[in-house]
Motif scaffolding. Structure first.
Motif, PDB file in Angstrom:
ATOM      1  N   GLU A  91       0.848  -1.195   0.000  1.00  0.00           N
ATOM      2  CA  GLU A  91       0.000   0.000   0.000  1.00  0.00           C
ATOM      3  C   GLU A  91       0.880   1.241   0.000  1.00  0.00           C
ATOM      4  OE1 GLU A  91      -4.044  -0.755   2.256  1.00  0.00           O
ATOM      5  OE2 GLU A  91      -2.397  -1.501   3.508  1.00  0.00           O
ATOM      6  N   LYS A  92       0.819   2.017  -1.088  1.00  0.00           N
ATOM      7  CA  LYS A  92       1.623   3.222  -1.227  1.00  0.00           C
ATOM      8  C   LYS A  92       0.876   4.257  -2.062  1.00  0.00           C
ATOM      9  CE  LYS A  92       5.612   2.076   0.772  1.00  0.00           C
ATOM     10  NZ  LYS A  92       6.211   2.840   1.877  1.00  0.00           N
ATOM     11  N   GLU A  93       0.974   5.503  -1.657  1.00  0.00           N
ATOM     12  CA  GLU A  93       0.458   6.636  -2.436  1.00  0.00           C
ATOM     13  C   GLU A  93      -1.015   6.478  -2.826  1.00  0.00           C
ATOM     14  OE1 GLU A  93       2.514   9.107  -2.737  1.00  0.00           O
ATOM     15  OE2 GLU A  93       4.313   8.025  -2.102  1.00  0.00           O
ATOM     16  N   GLY A  94      -1.788   5.825  -1.967  1.00  0.00           N
ATOM     17  CA  GLY A  94      -3.205   5.608  -2.253  1.00  0.00           C
ATOM     18  C   GLY A  94      -3.493   4.396  -3.120  1.00  0.00           C
ATOM     19  N   PHE A  95      -2.444   3.669  -3.532  1.00  0.00           N
ATOM     20  CA  PHE A  95      -2.602   2.460  -4.337  1.00  0.00           C
ATOM     21  C   PHE A  95      -2.482   1.224  -3.456  1.00  0.00           C
ATOM     22  CE2 PHE A  95      -0.879   5.658  -7.245  1.00  0.00           C
ATOM     23  CZ  PHE A  95      -1.724   5.535  -8.353  1.00  0.00           C
ATOM     24  N   ARG A  96      -3.146   0.179  -3.862  1.00  0.00           N
ATOM     25  CA  ARG A  96      -3.033  -1.102  -3.180  1.00  0.00           C
ATOM     26  C   ARG A  96      -2.716  -2.178  -4.215  1.00  0.00           C
ATOM     27  NH1 ARG A  96      -7.535  -1.066  -0.481  1.00  0.00           N
ATOM     28  NH2 ARG A  96      -8.743  -2.710  -1.478  1.00  0.00           N
ATOM     29  N   TYR A 357       5.370  -2.904  -9.977  1.00  0.00           N
ATOM     30  CA  TYR A 357       4.123  -2.379  -9.419  1.00  0.00           C
ATOM     31  C   TYR A 357       4.082  -0.900  -9.785  1.00  0.00           C
ATOM     32  CZ  TYR A 357       4.815  -6.702  -6.866  1.00  0.00           C
ATOM     33  OH  TYR A 357       5.056  -8.021  -6.549  1.00  0.00           O
ATOM     34  N   ILE A 358       3.058  -0.508 -10.548  1.00  0.00           N
ATOM     35  CA  ILE A 358       3.045   0.812 -11.167  1.00  0.00           C
ATOM     36  C   ILE A 358       1.730   1.528 -10.851  1.00  0.00           C
ATOM     37  CG2 ILE A 358       3.341   2.084 -13.333  1.00  0.00           C
ATOM     38  CD1 ILE A 358       4.403  -0.628 -14.528  1.00  0.00           C
ATOM     39  N   GLY A 359       1.835   2.715 -10.290  1.00  0.00           N
ATOM     40  CA  GLY A 359       0.664   3.568 -10.085  1.00  0.00           C
ATOM     41  C   GLY A 359       0.630   4.651 -11.153  1.00  0.00           C
ATOM     42  N   ALA A 410      -7.132   2.012  -6.063  1.00  0.00           N
ATOM     43  CA  ALA A 410      -6.401   3.148  -6.638  1.00  0.00           C
ATOM     44  C   ALA A 410      -7.211   4.414  -6.427  1.00  0.00           C
ATOM     45  CB  ALA A 410      -6.137   2.914  -8.128  1.00  0.00           C
ATOM     46  N   PRO A 411      -6.563   5.563  -6.334  1.00  0.00           N
ATOM     47  CA  PRO A 411      -7.309   6.822  -6.241  1.00  0.00           C
ATOM     48  C   PRO A 411      -8.193   7.012  -7.474  1.00  0.00           C
ATOM     49  CG  PRO A 411      -4.981   7.150  -5.715  1.00  0.00           C
ATOM     50  CD  PRO A 411      -5.097   5.774  -6.267  1.00  0.00           C
ATOM     51  N   GLU A 412      -9.219   7.807  -7.327  1.00  0.00           N
ATOM     52  CA  GLU A 412     -10.141   8.054  -8.441  1.00  0.00           C
ATOM     53  C   GLU A 412      -9.380   8.613  -9.644  1.00  0.00           C
ATOM     54  OE1 GLU A 412     -14.329  10.458  -9.360  1.00  0.00           O
ATOM     55  OE2 GLU A 412     -13.419  10.503  -7.369  1.00  0.00           O
ATOM     56  N   GLY A 413      -9.687   8.080 -10.817  1.00  0.00           N
ATOM     57  CA  GLY A 413      -9.031   8.520 -12.036  1.00  0.00           C
ATOM     58  C   GLY A 413      -7.649   7.916 -12.254  1.00  0.00           C
ATOM     59  N   VAL A 458       3.166   7.707 -11.065  1.00  0.00           N
ATOM     60  CA  VAL A 458       3.339   8.381  -9.774  1.00  0.00           C
ATOM     61  C   VAL A 458       3.886   7.437  -8.702  1.00  0.00           C
ATOM     62  CG1 VAL A 458       1.600  10.133 -10.250  1.00  0.00           C
ATOM     63  CG2 VAL A 458       0.906   7.970  -9.201  1.00  0.00           C
ATOM     64  N   PHE A 459       3.934   6.148  -9.021  1.00  0.00           N
ATOM     65  CA  PHE A 459       4.535   5.181  -8.103  1.00  0.00           C
ATOM     66  C   PHE A 459       5.092   4.021  -8.920  1.00  0.00           C
ATOM     67  CE2 PHE A 459       4.426   1.244  -5.656  1.00  0.00           C
ATOM     68  CZ  PHE A 459       5.255   1.589  -4.584  1.00  0.00           C
ATOM     69  N   LYS A 460       6.268   3.542  -8.514  1.00  0.00           N
ATOM     70  CA  LYS A 460       6.882   2.397  -9.192  1.00  0.00           C
ATOM     71  C   LYS A 460       7.737   1.629  -8.198  1.00  0.00           C
ATOM     72  CE  LYS A 460      10.657   1.232 -12.328  1.00  0.00           C
ATOM     73  NZ  LYS A 460      11.826   1.768 -13.044  1.00  0.00           N
ATOM     74  N   LYS A 461       7.602   0.308  -8.233  1.00  0.00           N
ATOM     75  CA  LYS A 461       8.456  -0.570  -7.418  1.00  0.00           C
ATOM     76  C   LYS A 461       8.710  -1.839  -8.223  1.00  0.00           C
ATOM     77  CE  LYS A 461       8.501  -3.398  -3.180  1.00  0.00           C
ATOM     78  NZ  LYS A 461       9.881  -3.071  -2.781  1.00  0.00           N
TER      79      LYS A 461
END
Length: 537
Positions: A91-96, A357-359, A410-413, A458-461
């Motif tokens: 769970e990071k930056e509003g993503f799961r 894992y990509i947001g 994930a956050p909206e949009g 906006v997120f990558k792991k």
């Protein structure tokens, strides 16, 4: 009589004498069973044999649950901070993101597991049937959307290869027979003896199982179109081998995929972990996370205690549901190991994986929940995994986008993407290759969807082969255990019993019945039965 009297009796009399007293027996059955079940469980706990389960993945959780249900005192030890093994949550930056398993197949196995504890799947999470179940992308942006309903699947096949719908019906009928035979006669057996293969019912059904024909040969008897062949070969990816090396017995996976459906538990696969953890707590399992086993104290060929990084536990038996090779070679060592290092190095391993894992802060309409990018050379990628292990030049990859089905991940949009490239187990991490693959994946997503997401991340792991080794002590960093080849099936898998240590049972994806979440749940149940039946504890 009162509850206070019961406590008094337990304190001043032996449990054996206490439960032999007819008056109190009658009181327990008429009163405590209905109104004070927790007290009864605690009373039972006082007289129970103590079983240690090492490893909190699905096999370990399953074994612990069944043993506790049957009256044992159970301690479950997990080195990581949460249960679930490879099925963990990021769970990071509003993503799961589900870190591990993302395919929910064989819902009947999950339901049977929950039923064994007087639950149903619906007690824990909402299960959604995916439609399309998944999509496969080929060269030139061609794709196949696999429908959830088999009648629609027949129509799809007919539209691609005239006459193939009837062949698919025949194929699926045979696959259903294999699935039912496997469920009734094979997968719940421990296969600790060759005699289990001589079961009359199994011998009678052997001709129906196609164990001496490869999946590649078997599928080509039915279909000619290369896209349909790739679609039918796809499920064996989860079995860890090339279709030419996997017995056609495993066409049962086609039945699991196409007839039983591809599902998604709302909230993600970690909801399954939470469900089983709830069952464990209902049965008073002592769950100890962040507690790594560092030593097994063995005397007279029995494990007397388990030493962790925090304390020591005496025990009557141990279920080793951590990585089999790690337990065998590192915790037991040469004196008590079941197998030599030479033996392990000759095993045919399923792949490892490179995951991203990509947001993304925009929607990607063209993507489905599950998408398989078969727009590269499947044969060459397979050779790079199994025949001459190396980092593939142009790999196939799998993409999961659970935000298509679940608004909470994930956050909206936004979209949450997980991509997975199967790679050979044992490869050394290569940051340059990692970056190359990441750019390759983004480019192929762009080519397919028409959307360039490279500036919207906006997120990558990343998660590499070495991470599997570090987090799970996975043998050679494998992701899926042993490949289900003919020579690694049933009694030819590493044994669930240790031939030198009397009170040790193994469970998990390196033993019976094999890799995957449903087989791991079954492996735990088999291990729990062995503790009782074979170890007589």
């Amino acid at each position: 009589m009162t509850i206070k009297f019961c406590i008094f009796a337990v304190k001043y009399y032996s449990i054996k004498k206490f439960f032999k007293q007819c008056v109190i027996d009658n009181f327990l059955s008429n009163n405590l069973l209905s109104s004070n079940n927790i007290l009864l469980q605690k009373i039972k706990h006082l007289k129970a044999k103590h079983i240690i389960v090492i490893g909190g993945g699905f096999a370990g959780m399953s074994a612990a649950a069944y043993l506790a249900k049957d009256g044992y005192s159970v301690t479950l030890l997990e080195k990581n901070s949460t249960l679930g093994g490879r099925c963990r949550l990021l769970e990071k930056e509003g993503f799961r993101f589900d870190l591990g398993p993302s395919w929910y197949w064989m819902p009947d196995v999950f339901e049977k597991f929950y039923n064994d504890f007087r639950h149903t799947t619906g007690d824990f999470y909402e299960n959604t049937l995916l439609n399309p179940a998944f999509e496969i992308v080929f060269d030139n942006k061609e794709k196949i959307s696999v429908p959830a309903q088999t009648n629609d699947l027949y129509k799809l096949f007919e539209s691609i290869e005239p006459g193939s719908s009837e062949k698919l019906k025949a194929f699926m009928k045979e696959a259903e027979i294999k699935y039912k035979i496997a469920m009734e006669e094979i997968v719940y057996k421990p296969f600790i003896s060759v005699r289990e293969l001589l079961d009359k019912r199994l011998i009678y059904n052997l001709p129906k199982l196609s164990v001496f024909t490869s999946m590649s040969q078997y599928i080509r008897k039915y279909f000619k179109d290369e896209k349909l062949i790739k679609l039918m070969e796809f499920p064996v990816i989860f079995l860890g081998g090339m279709p030419k090396d996997i017995p056609a017995l495993y066409s049962l996976m086609n039945y699991a995929a196409f007839e039983l459906g591809t599902w998604y538990p709302q909230g993600g696969m970690y909801e399954v972990v939470k469900a089983i953890e709830k069952i464990l707590r209902e049965h008073n399992v002592n769950i100890r996370t962040e507690e790594e086993v560092i030593k097994l104290e063995i005397k007279n060929n029995s494990i007397k205690s388990v030493v962790t990084n925090k304390t020591e536990y005496s025990c009557d038996a141990v279920v080793a549901a951590a990585d089999y090779h790690f337990v065998d070679r590192h915790l037991l060592g040469n004196e008590y190991a079941n197998y030599s290092e030479k033996y392990w190095n000759k095993r045919f391993l399923a792949p490892s994986a490179l995951l991203f894992y990509i947001g993304v802060n925009k929607k990607i309409p063209a993507l489905s929940h599950h998408t398989l990018f078969f727009d590269a050379d499947f044969e060459q990628h397979s050779k790079d995994i199994y025949e001459k292990p190396k980092w593939p030049e142009n790999p196939l990859f799998y993409l999961s986008c659970t935000s298509k089905t679940d608004k909470t991940v994930a956050p909206e949009g936004h979209e949450n993407l997980v991509t997975l490239i199967p790679v050979a187990s044992g490869l050394k991490d290569n940051p340059e290759k990692e970056e190359y693959y990441f750019k390759n994946i983004l480019n192929r997503i762009y080519q397919y969807t028409g959307i360039d997401i490279s500036n919207n991340i906006v997120f990558k792991k990343s998660y590499t082969v070495s991470d599997f080794t570090k987090d799970y002590y996975s043998f050679k960093g494998n992701a899926y255990g042993l490949a289900n080849t003919l020579l690694q099936t049933a009694t030819l898998k590493p044994s669930m019993l240790n031939k030198k240590v009397k009170n040790l049972v193994y469970a998990g994806q390196l033993t019976v019945p094999g890799p995957g979440v449903p087989p791991s749940l079954i492996s735990g149940k088999i291990a729990a039965n062995l503790v009782q039946q074979k170890l007589k504890i």
